[in-house]
Design a protein around this motif. Structure first.
Motif, PDB file in Angstrom:
ATOM      1  N   LYS A   1       0.892  -1.077  -0.160  1.00 29.07           N
ATOM      2  CA  LYS A   1       0.030   0.026  -0.115  1.00 29.07           C
ATOM      3  C   LYS A   1       0.688   1.221  -0.023  1.00 29.07           C
ATOM      4  O   LYS A   1       0.408   2.436  -0.012  1.00 29.07           O
ATOM      5  CB  LYS A   1      -0.817   0.007   1.308  1.00 29.07           C
ATOM      6  N   LYS A   2       2.150   0.968   0.033  1.00 22.79           N
ATOM      7  CA  LYS A   2       3.088   2.121   0.152  1.00 22.79           C
ATOM      8  C   LYS A   2       3.009   2.982   1.099  1.00 22.79           C
ATOM      9  O   LYS A   2       2.873   4.405   1.254  1.00 22.79           O
ATOM     10  CB  LYS A   2       3.016   3.010  -1.150  1.00 22.79           C
ATOM     11  N   GLU A   3       2.623   2.526   2.408  1.00 26.35           N
ATOM     12  CA  GLU A   3       2.139   2.971   3.626  1.00 26.35           C
ATOM     13  C   GLU A   3       3.541   3.090   4.806  1.00 26.35           C
ATOM     14  O   GLU A   3       4.394   1.923   4.643  1.00 26.35           O
ATOM     15  CB  GLU A   3       1.224   2.530   4.490  1.00 26.35           C
ATOM     16  N   GLU A   4       3.739   3.915   5.490  1.00 34.38           N
ATOM     17  CA  GLU A   4       4.713   3.928   6.526  1.00 34.38           C
ATOM     18  C   GLU A   4       4.836   2.757   7.402  1.00 34.38           C
ATOM     19  O   GLU A   4       3.744   2.293   7.692  1.00 34.38           O
ATOM     20  CB  GLU A   4       4.652   5.145   7.496  1.00 34.38           C
ATOM     21  N   ILE A   5       6.043   2.023   7.645  1.00 35.19           N
ATOM     22  CA  ILE A   5       6.048   0.675   8.478  1.00 35.19           C
ATOM     23  C   ILE A   5       6.576   1.321   9.853  1.00 35.19           C
ATOM     24  O   ILE A   5       7.521   1.832  10.297  1.00 35.19           O
ATOM     25  CB  ILE A   5       7.011  -0.146   7.789  1.00 35.19           C
ATOM     26  N   SER A   6       5.803   1.297  10.946  1.00 38.45           N
ATOM     27  CA  SER A   6       5.979   1.543  12.300  1.00 38.45           C
ATOM     28  C   SER A   6       5.083   0.805  13.165  1.00 38.45           C
ATOM     29  O   SER A   6       4.402  -0.087  12.697  1.00 38.45           O
ATOM     30  CB  SER A   6       5.615   2.967  12.530  1.00 38.45           C
ATOM     31  N   ILE A   7       5.520   0.437  14.331  1.00 37.39           N
ATOM     32  CA  ILE A   7       4.751  -0.234  15.397  1.00 37.39           C
ATOM     33  C   ILE A   7       3.164  -0.061  15.243  1.00 37.39           C
ATOM     34  O   ILE A   7       2.360  -1.037  15.249  1.00 37.39           O
ATOM     35  CB  ILE A   7       5.557  -0.242  17.017  1.00 37.39           C
ATOM     36  N   LEU A   8       3.052   1.306  15.152  1.00 39.35           N
ATOM     37  CA  LEU A   8       1.292   1.766  15.244  1.00 39.35           C
ATOM     38  C   LEU A   8       0.814   1.144  13.951  1.00 39.35           C
ATOM     39  O   LEU A   8      -0.295   0.649  14.075  1.00 39.35           O
ATOM     40  CB  LEU A   8       1.323   3.071  15.530  1.00 39.35           C
ATOM     41  N   SER A   9       1.387   1.440  12.731  1.00 36.63           N
ATOM     42  CA  SER A   9       0.802   0.870  11.609  1.00 36.63           C
ATOM     43  C   SER A   9       0.786  -0.541  11.412  1.00 36.63           C
ATOM     44  O   SER A   9      -0.441  -1.019  10.955  1.00 36.63           O
ATOM     45  CB  SER A   9       1.521   1.326  10.332  1.00 36.63           C
ATOM     46  N   VAL A  10       1.720  -1.223  12.014  1.00 35.71           N
ATOM     47  CA  VAL A  10       1.821  -2.886  11.932  1.00 35.71           C
ATOM     48  C   VAL A  10       0.638  -3.275  12.721  1.00 35.71           C
ATOM     49  O   VAL A  10      -0.174  -4.020  12.698  1.00 35.71           O
ATOM     50  CB  VAL A  10       3.145  -3.391  12.299  1.00 35.71           C
ATOM     51  N   GLN A  11       0.559  -2.582  14.042  1.00 36.00           N
ATOM     52  CA  GLN A  11      -0.633  -2.651  14.982  1.00 36.00           C
ATOM     53  C   GLN A  11      -1.922  -2.823  14.493  1.00 36.00           C
ATOM     54  O   GLN A  11      -2.824  -3.643  14.369  1.00 36.00           O
ATOM     55  CB  GLN A  11      -0.284  -2.031  16.386  1.00 36.00           C
ATOM     56  N   ARG A  12      -2.188  -1.424  13.570  1.00 41.79           N
ATOM     57  CA  ARG A  12      -3.449  -1.439  13.130  1.00 41.79           C
ATOM     58  C   ARG A  12      -3.613  -2.305  11.943  1.00 41.79           C
ATOM     59  O   ARG A  12      -4.747  -2.722  11.762  1.00 41.79           O
ATOM     60  CB  ARG A  12      -3.135   0.129  12.590  1.00 41.79           C
ATOM     61  N   GLU A  13      -2.532  -2.942  11.371  1.00 37.03           N
ATOM     62  CA  GLU A  13      -2.858  -3.817  10.256  1.00 37.03           C
ATOM     63  C   GLU A  13      -3.266  -5.443  10.620  1.00 37.03           C
ATOM     64  O   GLU A  13      -3.821  -6.009  10.166  1.00 37.03           O
ATOM     65  CB  GLU A  13      -1.570  -3.754   9.200  1.00 37.03           C
ATOM     66  N   ILE A  14      -2.896  -5.541  12.133  1.00 42.50           N
ATOM     67  CA  ILE A  14      -3.136  -6.899  12.279  1.00 42.50           C
ATOM     68  C   ILE A  14      -4.410  -6.969  13.186  1.00 42.50           C
ATOM     69  O   ILE A  14      -4.770  -6.141  13.977  1.00 42.50           O
ATOM     70  CB  ILE A  14      -1.908  -7.393  13.400  1.00 42.50           C
ATOM     71  N   LYS A  15      -5.041  -7.815  12.701  1.00 40.98           N
ATOM     72  CA  LYS A  15      -6.507  -7.858  13.269  1.00 40.98           C
ATOM     73  C   LYS A  15      -6.576  -8.873  14.441  1.00 40.98           C
ATOM     74  O   LYS A  15      -6.977  -9.913  14.351  1.00 40.98           O
ATOM     75  CB  LYS A  15      -7.629  -8.318  12.129  1.00 40.98           C
ATOM     76  N   ALA A  16      -6.112  -8.315  15.643  1.00 41.31           N
ATOM     77  CA  ALA A  16      -6.121  -8.949  16.853  1.00 41.31           C
ATOM     78  C   ALA A  16      -6.161  -8.152  18.042  1.00 41.31           C
ATOM     79  O   ALA A  16      -6.322  -6.918  17.960  1.00 41.31           O
ATOM     80  CB  ALA A  16      -4.862  -9.997  16.863  1.00 41.31           C
ATOM     81  N   ASN A  17      -5.773  -8.935  19.103  1.00 37.38           N
ATOM     82  CA  ASN A  17      -5.863  -8.024  20.352  1.00 37.38           C
ATOM     83  C   ASN A  17      -4.780  -6.851  20.206  1.00 37.38           C
ATOM     84  O   ASN A  17      -3.619  -7.149  20.326  1.00 37.38           O
ATOM     85  CB  ASN A  17      -5.691  -8.943  21.623  1.00 37.38           C
TER      86      ASN A  17
END
Length: 149
Positions: free
Chosen positions: A46-62
């Protein structure tokens, strides 16, 4: 042929230090790490920034559990560098893929010997081609760094 700490260290470098490399879910064993690499690759696509927050947002879990896991990744990078971690992770992945190809060959022994041999050789060459591409990429990065210095 598995090193969980190595996987975590590689994810740390990819998220926190923006280390560029070509990895996918087949290069990881731990299910949490597979979810993270899938999220990273999705963000890259998606050409989005990779950060802990973006990865967290991308993962559909707790979300809290994911954030805790991501913030703990830094514990696994002491005394390492990203190129070494990447090389070791690719080496382990390559060994697992070779073992899988050979195991599948053993289960398919009822096929004609020539066909079986050709299939195994073809799959082993595909594994080697990826490794050759990676060396080229690493060599290019080293040359670029030399030029920058």
């Amino acid at each position: 042929m598995y090193d969980e700490e190595l996987e975590k260290a590689m994810l740390y470098y990819m998220i926190y230090e923006q280390y560029e490399c070509d990895l996918d879910k087949d290069d990881f064993i731990e299910s949490k790490n597979i979810k993270i690499i899938n999220a990273i690759n999705s963000l890259k696509a998606k050409k989005e920034e990779i950060s802990i927050l973006s990865v967290q947002r991308e993962i559909k879990a707790n979300k809290t559990e994911v954030l805790q896991y991501l913030t703990a990744l830094n514990e696994f990078v002491i005394g390492t560098n990203p190129d070494t971690v990447y090389s070791e992770l690719i080496n382990l992945s390559k060994k697992r893929k070779i073992a899988k190809v050979l195991q599948e060959g053993l289960t398919n022994l009822d096929e004609e010997a020539n066909v079986l041999g050709e299939n195994i050789i073809k799959q082993l060459k595909q594994i080697q081609v990826r490794n050759d591409k990676e060396k080229t990429f690493v060599e290019q990065v080293a040359q670029t760094l030399d030029k920058i210095e």
